[in-house]
Design a protein around this motif. Structure first.
Motif: not given
Ligand code: SF4
Length: 360
Positions: A131-135, A307-323
């Protein structure tokens, strides 16, 4: 790619022995004692199973016709069957496979022709219990572990795909698909034995990486077992509070325990260790996070893979900007940590890291 028709043969197989669950001495015992055949027949059958991936006994043409008829009365083979294939614009190919009991799993072929690198990412469980939240897989419940033959089949079939699509065999295998490999330890180890054996696929264990969310006692077991393949730890935060928030497994396997297990693994095997680190904007990508991570890395030689985050539904974090990723990576480098930044592949077909969920 094999197009063997799918037969839901649960009733046929449940009272038979899955021949690919046997090791060679066990197979020899059946062949000689139960079937009264000479010992060398078991070696012939073994090669059909693990070198040529025969999915029926009829294919085993150097066996006598009588033996070919007798084998399916006792044994089943249970191959996986291609159910669906999706191709990304970036060349990534996602395959969905159906197992003999009807469950579905996914494998991904990630081609990087510029580096002459063709990697398959294989699954080892139906669903996952961690149950990792981002997966996306973590949102499915765990149903069962795959059998060694079902993991082996993914490598064999995706290797065929690779030859057909890119005229090259696979160069790398990563156990980073659906499921936690260290909770499917026996089938994972047995599949690697078949993949690396000279009378199997004869691939180098140095080209294989097993990735864990962090089961410390199993990392130690791998060290005791003197495994030859590489290890990746999905770290994603170097601070227990943050890691608990996104990876519940951290509550029983905190960072200190994991760090000690990795030191033990390195001291006993000297195999390569990678830390996977998904960057989430304003969560784990700040300077203090980089400093924590550098401290974690001090204890053993390691490469950090951001690693760049690939959004999935049900998880509130967003991917970091390139900067922010750039600043984070520079900070790590300045502290003496080897870092690579990995661009995501196959996002348009839900084949990227953390996105495998048999969606469609
Ligand atoms: S990241 Fe890996 S261990 Fe975590 S839920 Fe997903 S498949 Fe399971």
């Amino acid at each position: 790619m094999s197009q063997t028709p799918y037969l839901c043969n649960m009733n046929q197989v449940k009272d038979k022995i899955d021949i690919r669950k046997l090791d060679l001495p066990m197979l020899e015992k059946y062949i000689t004692e139960q079937l009264g055949e000479p010992r060398f027949r078991s070696k012939q059958i073994w090669k059909w199973l693990w070198q040529k991936r025969a999915s029926t006994f009829v294919e085993m043409t150097d066996l006598s016709a009588v033996l070919r008829e007798k084998l399916p009365e006792i044994f089943s083979i249970n191959p996986i069957v291609l159910d669906k294939i999706q191709r990304s614009q970036d060349g990534t190919i996602k395959s969905r496979f159906r197992l003999y009991d009807g469950h579905l799993i996914e494998s991904v072929l990630i081609p990087v022709p510029s580096d002459n690198r063709y990697t398959v990412c294989v699954s080892c469980q139906v669903g996952c219990s961690l149950s990792c939240k981002f997966c996306a897989t973590g949102q499915m419940k765990r149903v069962r572990n795959l059998d060694p033959g079902e993991i082996f089949d993914q490598v064999f079939l995706v290797n065929q795909q690779c030859l057909e699509s890119f005229d090259r065999p696979l160069t790398n295998i990563v156990y980073m698909g659906m499921g936690e490999p260290l909770l499917a330890y026996q089938p994972v180890i047995q599949s690697i034995e078949r993949i690396t054996a000279p009378d199997g696929l004869n691939m180098s264990p140095r080209r294989i990486t097993v990735s864990t969310a962090g089961i410390a006692k199993m990392i130690r077991k791998m060290a005791d077992d003197q495994v030859k393949f590489n290890l990746a730890l999905s770290l994603h935060a170097a601070d227990d509070e943050k890691r608990n928030e996104i990876m519940p497994i951290n509550e029983q396997n905190n960072l200190e325990v994991l760090q000690q297990a990795l030191v033990y693994f390195y001291q006993n095997t000297h195999n390569k260790i990678t830390l996977e680190y998904i960057a989430f904007q304003n969560f784990n990508d700040g300077i203090a996070d980089a400093d924590n991570l550098a401290r974690f890395c001090k204890a053993f030689p390691v490469v950090v893979n951001i690693i760049e985050y690939n959004p999935i539904s049900g998880f509130d974090k967003v991917k970091s900007s390139a900067d922010r990723i750039d600043t984070f990576a520079r900070r790590l480098s300045s502290l003496g940590v080897s870092v690579t930044v990995r661009r995501s592949r196959g996002k348009d077909i839900d084949a990227a890291c953390g996105q495998l969920a048999n969606k469609g």
